[in-house]
Design an enzyme around this catalytic site. Structure first.
Site, PDB file in Angstrom:
ATOM      1  N   ILE A  11       0.848  -1.334   0.026  1.00 44.72           N
ATOM      2  CA  ILE A  11       0.033  -0.051  -0.112  1.00 44.72           C
ATOM      3  C   ILE A  11       0.952   1.218   0.039  1.00 44.72           C
ATOM      4  O   ILE A  11       0.486   1.883  -0.710  1.00 44.72           O
ATOM      5  CB  ILE A  11      -1.100  -0.097   1.351  1.00 44.72           C
ATOM      6  CG1 ILE A  11      -1.823  -1.292   1.090  1.00 44.72           C
ATOM      7  CG2 ILE A  11      -1.717   1.149   1.151  1.00 44.72           C
ATOM      8  CD1 ILE A  11      -2.562  -1.643   2.436  1.00 44.72           C
ATOM      9  N   ASP A  29      12.071   2.370   5.130  1.00 43.77           N
ATOM     10  CA  ASP A  29      11.639   1.024   4.932  1.00 43.77           C
ATOM     11  C   ASP A  29      12.820   0.086   5.368  1.00 43.77           C
ATOM     12  O   ASP A  29      14.109   0.157   4.838  1.00 43.77           O
ATOM     13  CB  ASP A  29      11.118   0.648   3.581  1.00 43.77           C
ATOM     14  CG  ASP A  29      10.320  -0.533   3.682  1.00 43.77           C
ATOM     15  OD1 ASP A  29      10.730  -1.545   4.066  1.00 43.77           O
ATOM     16  OD2 ASP A  29       9.024  -0.221   3.412  1.00 43.77           O
ATOM     17  N   ASP A  49      15.129   0.823  10.107  1.00 46.14           N
ATOM     18  CA  ASP A  49      14.075   0.318  10.820  1.00 46.14           C
ATOM     19  C   ASP A  49      13.359   1.180  11.565  1.00 46.14           C
ATOM     20  O   ASP A  49      13.960   2.244  12.135  1.00 46.14           O
ATOM     21  CB  ASP A  49      14.705  -0.746  11.626  1.00 46.14           C
ATOM     22  CG  ASP A  49      13.773  -1.668  12.384  1.00 46.14           C
ATOM     23  OD1 ASP A  49      13.542  -2.513  11.892  1.00 46.14           O
ATOM     24  OD2 ASP A  49      13.031  -1.392  13.329  1.00 46.14           O
ATOM     25  N   PHE A  71       2.874   3.243   7.294  1.00 44.07           N
ATOM     26  CA  PHE A  71       2.309   1.959   6.650  1.00 44.07           C
ATOM     27  C   PHE A  71       3.306   0.640   7.169  1.00 44.07           C
ATOM     28  O   PHE A  71       3.284  -0.387   6.692  1.00 44.07           O
ATOM     29  CB  PHE A  71       2.331   2.091   5.120  1.00 44.07           C
ATOM     30  CG  PHE A  71       1.788   3.240   4.612  1.00 44.07           C
ATOM     31  CD1 PHE A  71       0.540   2.931   3.818  1.00 44.07           C
ATOM     32  CD2 PHE A  71       2.353   4.357   4.301  1.00 44.07           C
ATOM     33  CE1 PHE A  71      -0.334   3.793   3.402  1.00 44.07           C
ATOM     34  CE2 PHE A  71       1.565   5.483   3.591  1.00 44.07           C
ATOM     35  CZ  PHE A  71       0.169   5.143   3.219  1.00 44.07           C
ATOM     36  N   ALA A  72       4.025   1.033   8.270  1.00 46.55           N
ATOM     37  CA  ALA A  72       5.234  -0.118   8.554  1.00 46.55           C
ATOM     38  C   ALA A  72       4.876  -1.097   9.702  1.00 46.55           C
ATOM     39  O   ALA A  72       5.632  -1.379  10.680  1.00 46.55           O
ATOM     40  CB  ALA A  72       6.418   0.739   8.934  1.00 46.55           C
ATOM     41  N   ASN A  90       7.070  -4.533  17.154  1.00 48.20           N
ATOM     42  CA  ASN A  90       7.243  -3.487  15.890  1.00 48.20           C
ATOM     43  C   ASN A  90       6.011  -2.592  15.808  1.00 48.20           C
ATOM     44  O   ASN A  90       6.209  -1.338  15.517  1.00 48.20           O
ATOM     45  CB  ASN A  90       7.029  -4.514  14.753  1.00 48.20           C
ATOM     46  CG  ASN A  90       7.253  -3.634  13.404  1.00 48.20           C
ATOM     47  OD1 ASN A  90       8.265  -3.045  13.031  1.00 48.20           O
ATOM     48  ND2 ASN A  90       6.204  -3.456  12.601  1.00 48.20           N
ATOM     49  N   TYR A 139      -2.679  -8.853  16.263  1.00 42.09           N
ATOM     50  CA  TYR A 139      -2.688  -7.493  15.294  1.00 42.09           C
ATOM     51  C   TYR A 139      -3.642  -6.666  15.422  1.00 42.09           C
ATOM     52  O   TYR A 139      -3.180  -5.310  15.475  1.00 42.09           O
ATOM     53  CB  TYR A 139      -2.767  -8.689  13.964  1.00 42.09           C
ATOM     54  CG  TYR A 139      -3.013  -7.518  12.657  1.00 42.09           C
ATOM     55  CD1 TYR A 139      -1.918  -6.471  12.540  1.00 42.09           C
ATOM     56  CD2 TYR A 139      -4.053  -7.442  12.048  1.00 42.09           C
ATOM     57  CE1 TYR A 139      -2.260  -5.642  11.626  1.00 42.09           C
ATOM     58  CE2 TYR A 139      -4.414  -6.573  10.935  1.00 42.09           C
ATOM     59  CZ  TYR A 139      -3.570  -5.681  10.716  1.00 42.09           C
ATOM     60  OH  TYR A 139      -3.474  -4.770   9.710  1.00 42.09           O
ATOM     61  N   LYS A 143      -3.064  -2.754  16.737  1.00 38.07           N
ATOM     62  CA  LYS A 143      -3.429  -1.243  16.013  1.00 38.07           C
ATOM     63  C   LYS A 143      -4.421  -0.478  16.729  1.00 38.07           C
ATOM     64  O   LYS A 143      -4.338   0.842  16.784  1.00 38.07           O
ATOM     65  CB  LYS A 143      -4.222  -1.599  14.621  1.00 38.07           C
ATOM     66  CG  LYS A 143      -3.217  -2.260  13.463  1.00 38.07           C
ATOM     67  CD  LYS A 143      -2.694  -1.302  12.767  1.00 38.07           C
ATOM     68  CE  LYS A 143      -2.120  -1.982  11.430  1.00 38.07           C
ATOM     69  NZ  LYS A 143      -1.390  -0.779  10.720  1.00 38.07           N
TER      70      LYS A 143
END
Length: 323
Positions: A11, A29, A49, A71-72, A90, A139, A143
């Site tokens: 994306i 990235d 990173d 977006f990472a 992450n 996940y 978010k």
């Protein structure tokens, strides 16, 4: 200048390709899931990173960053269940470092890629932004934690943000020069197209006894270029001070079942899919369809490309995949 974190991913790379038409762009990235070849040559590329504060400080000290687009994140639901540490480290801890460096450098505009996974298994047929967030996997939790951090940072530090909750991103750029390339691939449309190209033996349909018209799960598919256009509108709204703390769903408001997607792929390609029924996957809702009325009303955005266009563009990409 706009910093796009994760801009070599699926994306992110599509967003960058559109964004460089009007903005100076720097991409950060680590290429763990992204592809250097996907980054538009007009953007500055830094391999590094998200969790490396030294790299972040170098970027913010060296370039006049006015906004960050994020977006990472890792995004595989099943993997997040097996290895939640990877996802919290992450997706959450590294994002916290990014926000810290942003604030230290007085950069106050942030656009965050969130997900329909924050809704878990909703009890409504059409999901709007008022639907309760109740994720069922690490996940989705990761978010939602970031969404909460952004709200707290707005209240305490004046951070301006827009959160965009994606439903099922699909398709490829119309040029067929960039597209969806995951290893392993977990998304339905590329899996179908790979099977049609002889790259996999079969397509598994996970459950055929859901309470839907044909028994298979229904999802809301949105073209990746429509996602990119939503991000650009959100960026304009942030930079103009029109918006400062908003959450928007991104979908087309129409759901398609697994069988309907397979049939559309067969129609577009003229080929027959080899599909087999498999057991349900744990936590798969029968139906996930978005209402995007809020972003249409406030930013005049809507998904322009239908399922056939999504699959046509994806098919051109997969036939001549460049990376």
């Amino acid at each position: 200048m706009i910093l796009v974190v994760g801009g070599a991913g699926y994306i992110g790379s599509h967003l960058v390709k559109e964004l460089v038409e009007n903005e100076d762009v720097i991409v950060l990235d680590n290429l763990s899931t992204g592809h250097r070849e996907a980054v538009d040559s007009r953007a500055i590329f830094v391999e590094g990173d998200l969790g490396n504060e030294e790299v972040l400080q170098m970027i913010f000290k060296s370039y006049p960053i006015k906004a960050v687009m994020h977006f990472a994140a890792y995004s595989l639901v099943g993997e997040s269940v097996l290895d939640p540490l990877k996802y919290y480290e992450n997706n959450v801890a590294s994002t916290l470092k990014l926000l810290k460096v942003m604030l230290n450098n007085k950069v106050e505009n942030f656009i965050f890629s969130s997900t329909a996974a924050v809704y878990g298994i909703p009890a409504v047929e059409i999901i709007d932004e008022k639907t309760a967030a109740s994720p069922i996997n690490p996940y989705g939790h990761s978010k939602l934690l970031i969404e909460q951090m952004l709200a707290d940072f707005k209240a305490a530090y004046g951070l301006n943000y827009v959160i965009l909750r994606y439903f099922n991103a699909a398709g490829a750029h119309e040029s067929a020069k960039i597209g969806e390339s995951h290893h392993p691939e977990t998304h339905l449309i590329p899996i179908i197209l790979q099977q049609l190209l002889g790259q996999r033996e079969k397509v598994s349909i996970f459950g055929s006894d859901y309470e839907t018209p044909d028994g298979t799960c229904i999802r809301d598919y949105i073209h990746v270029n429509d996602l990119a256009s939503a991000h650009i509108l959100a960026l304009k709204a942030l930079l103009s001070k029109e918006k400062s703390a908003e959450v928007y769903n991104l979908g087309n408001g129409q759901g398609f079942s697994v069988k309907e997607v397979i049939e559309t792929c067969e129609k577009i390609t003229g080929l027959k899919v080899h599909a087999e029924i498999a057991d349900r996957r744990a936590g798969d809702p029968a139906r996930l369809v978005a209402s995007a009325q809020k972003i249409f009303s406030e930013l005049e955005w809507r998904a322009e490309r239908d399922l056939e266009q999504i699959i046509s563009d994806a098919w051109r990409w997969h036939q001549n995949q460049l990376y």
